[in-house]
Design an enzyme around this catalytic site. Sequence first.
Site: not given
Length: 243
Positions: A164, A187, A195, A226-227
Amino acid sequence: MSSVMKAYLELGKALTTQGTWIHNDRTGADCLTLPRWTMTYDVGAREFPLLTTRKINWKAAIAELLGYLRGYTSAADFRNLGTKTWDANANENRAWLENPHRKGTDDMGYVYGAVGRGWRKEDGTFIDQLTAIYEDLKAGKDNRGEILMFWNPAEFDKGCLRPCMYSHHFQLIGDTLYLDSTQRSTDVPLGLAFNQIQVFTFLALMAQITGHKAGTAQHDLKNCHIYQDQYLLFTNEHLSRVP
């Protein structure tokens, strides 16, 4: 409120008000998505990018970074440093479990640090990108290409996950060291908190061991998302908390 906390809340607001719902084929989930965002961390001022609106295991974030810098390829080695972030990718990813390149339990394959410390050349030898960057910066040199790259499409099949955060570009201007890090997938509710800490810490470490002052680190975020199952918790609780 810290500038990093303020910027994170601005990203969250922009994502929830301007984002677009996109279906992700790999996870099979819908994600509210924003194409790009930029965060800046003042490492020289030591403004550590720790979010205060949720609990953050910051030691695990640094442990994961150290595992990358050491070129680890086993989730067990990451656990020994204090982080379990690679357990699922190494041992529960069906595609990787069926991959003939997998060497057994906890094997991550050729990912992240393994690429950064051992980029394979056609003649079978390896390039240690991190050591080359360190030696240049230690000598006070910047060839305009002090880049640590984890993205190697030719060998994605040999690892459990594509990176990522895939590039780190150092620049030495006078006696001040700067860093630009690029992330292809972000995410926001979960991964970004890790991160941020890793980008900040990487510049702080490299400045210290090469004998330079730390400047700012710019963190370029792509595909901020955002999930769907995170949405209500993120919007109703996380974004409404007082930093």
